[in-house]
Design an enzyme around this catalytic site. Structure first.
Site, PDB file in Angstrom:
ATOM      1  N   HIS B  30       5.849  11.225  -0.907  1.00  0.00           N
ATOM      2  CA  HIS B  30       4.971  12.165  -1.621  1.00  0.00           C
ATOM      3  C   HIS B  30       5.715  13.399  -2.136  1.00  0.00           C
ATOM      4  O   HIS B  30       5.259  14.054  -3.066  1.00  0.00           O
ATOM      5  CB  HIS B  30       3.810  12.602  -0.708  1.00  0.00           C
ATOM      6  CG  HIS B  30       4.276  13.221   0.570  1.00  0.00           C
ATOM      7  ND1 HIS B  30       4.609  12.478   1.667  1.00  0.00           N
ATOM      8  CD2 HIS B  30       4.505  14.499   0.899  1.00  0.00           C
ATOM      9  CE1 HIS B  30       5.007  13.289   2.633  1.00  0.00           C
ATOM     10  NE2 HIS B  30       4.962  14.513   2.196  1.00  0.00           N
ATOM     11  N   ASP B  33       6.372  13.582  -5.782  1.00  0.00           N
ATOM     12  CA  ASP B  33       5.255  13.914  -6.676  1.00  0.00           C
ATOM     13  C   ASP B  33       4.780  15.342  -6.448  1.00  0.00           C
ATOM     14  O   ASP B  33       4.032  15.889  -7.239  1.00  0.00           O
ATOM     15  CB  ASP B  33       4.079  12.964  -6.420  1.00  0.00           C
ATOM     16  CG  ASP B  33       4.472  11.521  -6.689  1.00  0.00           C
ATOM     17  OD1 ASP B  33       5.058  11.280  -7.758  1.00  0.00           O
ATOM     18  OD2 ASP B  33       4.217  10.666  -5.829  1.00  0.00           O
ATOM     19  N   HIS B  34       5.186  15.913  -5.333  1.00  0.00           N
ATOM     20  CA  HIS B  34       4.692  17.241  -4.951  1.00  0.00           C
ATOM     21  C   HIS B  34       5.887  18.132  -4.673  1.00  0.00           C
ATOM     22  O   HIS B  34       6.289  18.307  -3.517  1.00  0.00           O
ATOM     23  CB  HIS B  34       3.806  17.115  -3.702  1.00  0.00           C
ATOM     24  CG  HIS B  34       3.066  18.377  -3.355  1.00  0.00           C
ATOM     25  ND1 HIS B  34       3.658  19.441  -2.716  1.00  0.00           N
ATOM     26  CD2 HIS B  34       1.777  18.742  -3.556  1.00  0.00           C
ATOM     27  CE1 HIS B  34       2.767  20.407  -2.521  1.00  0.00           C
ATOM     28  NE2 HIS B  34       1.628  20.011  -3.018  1.00  0.00           N
ATOM     29  N   PHE B  35       6.598  18.643  -5.690  1.00  0.00           N
ATOM     30  CA  PHE B  35       6.311  18.379  -7.102  1.00  0.00           C
ATOM     31  C   PHE B  35       7.571  17.812  -7.736  1.00  0.00           C
ATOM     32  O   PHE B  35       8.656  18.056  -7.194  1.00  0.00           O
ATOM     33  CB  PHE B  35       5.925  19.698  -7.803  1.00  0.00           C
ATOM     34  CG  PHE B  35       4.693  20.337  -7.219  1.00  0.00           C
ATOM     35  CD1 PHE B  35       3.426  19.948  -7.633  1.00  0.00           C
ATOM     36  CD2 PHE B  35       4.795  21.324  -6.244  1.00  0.00           C
ATOM     37  CE1 PHE B  35       2.293  20.554  -7.108  1.00  0.00           C
ATOM     38  CE2 PHE B  35       3.650  21.917  -5.713  1.00  0.00           C
ATOM     39  CZ  PHE B  35       2.403  21.527  -6.147  1.00  0.00           C
ATOM     40  N   VAL B  40       8.161  20.294  -2.218  1.00  0.00           N
ATOM     41  CA  VAL B  40       7.734  21.151  -1.100  1.00  0.00           C
ATOM     42  C   VAL B  40       6.681  20.410  -0.279  1.00  0.00           C
ATOM     43  O   VAL B  40       5.873  19.653  -0.807  1.00  0.00           O
ATOM     44  CB  VAL B  40       7.141  22.505  -1.557  1.00  0.00           C
ATOM     45  CG1 VAL B  40       8.215  23.425  -2.081  1.00  0.00           C
ATOM     46  CG2 VAL B  40       6.033  22.325  -2.576  1.00  0.00           C
TER      47      VAL B  40
END
Lengths: 128, 159
Positions: B30, B33-35, B40
């Site tokens: 994840h 995608d974050h970010f 973070v």
């Protein structure tokens, strides 16, 4: 011994923290669920905070009794709490304004028994 | 993905406090995608890690007799963030514990830096409580496998 005003101020602070409402919303007549948006889980949080803020102990079910006049309690007929049910409410939740509720004891209005003033009255009995 | 948001406990004082570690890794899907370009640790997952730390602290206090459910986060403040390579330390203190549930305060730090702090309220449900079936399993702070975290590190230091 705290005065009624002092108790109200502390109860207001408690509810502002627990429910994220503004202090001017927390009037003595405000209902916890209807006016202040409290959900069932908030009651435990409120109990924790009152215990801390007033240095009192609140055993389970004393401030916010559970299962008040549920459908299978035998205290409900035609959507209203029966006289026996009202008598039971007076015992279980003496700090609430049962007289006002008894005038038109709709089960759907039971949650309106839980008001800011009800908490203040309860706390006052514990501080004596 | 497995729902472990802490890696191990480093301190555990029954009924009082517990400290756990979460190593943030770029291997976590994840974070890409974050970010994109700025990985973070999501704040929501930090709350989950804090709840797992505090929930196991509360559960252990009652010998895991109850199902401990994350019920409410009355307060959470994020002061900073955590990136891959950071080691988050979640320090939980048990504030209340009773039959109906409990509450904890938790801080998240990386080194000396305060990343987040939160108050978390849990409720207890018995396994036969009809409400249990209505609850999303992800709300469980611990069930079965999550308790494996308590045994992480017991193999020793490998030296």
């Amino acid at each position: 011994m705290a005065s009624a005003d002092e108790i109200l101020v502390k109860v207001q602070e408690t509810l502002v923290d627990a429910l994220g409402v503004d202090d001017d919303e927390v009037t003595p007549t405000a209902t916890l669920i209807g006016d202040l948006g409290a959900e069932s889980i908030d009651f435990l949080d409120i109990v924790f905070r009152l215990e801390k803020n007033f240095d009192i102990k609140i055993p389970r079910g004393e401030l916010f009794p559970e299962n008040l006049a549920t459908a299978d309690s035998g205290f409900v007929a035609d959507g209203k709490v029966t006289e026996e049910g009202i008598a039971q409410l007076r015992t279980k939740i003496p700090h609430a304004d049962i007289d006002a509720f008894a005038a038109n004891p709709l089960v759907s209005k039971l949650s309106d028994l839980f008001t800011v003033d009800m908490i203040c009255r309860f706390v006052a009995t514990r501080l004596k | 993905m497995r729902w472990y948001w802490i890696d191990r406990f480093i301190e555990f004082e029954s009924g009082k406090r517990a400290k756990s570690v979460k190593n943030v890794s770029l291997a976590e899907e994840h974070l890409h995608d974050h970010f994109p370009g700025f990985p973070v640790m999501p704040g929501s997952l930090m709350i989950e890690g804090m709840a797992q730390t505090g929930g196991i602290l509360l559960g252990e206090h009652y010998k895991f007799e109850y199902n401990v459910i994350l019920a409410k986060v009355p307060k959470v403040t994020f002061h900073s963030w955590a990136c891959p390579g950071d080691q988050l330390i979640y320090a939980a203190e048990l504030q209340d514990a009773r039959e109906e549930g409990g509450s904890v305060t938790v801080t998240a730090t990386v080194g000396e830096r305060l990343v987040a702090e939160a108050e978390i309220v849990f409720v207890h449900l018995n396994s036969d409580d009809p409400q249990l079936s209505r609850i999303d399993q992800k709300n469980f702070v611990f069930r079965t496998n999550l308790l494996d975290i308590l045994t992480v590190g017991q193999a020793g230091v490998g030296g």
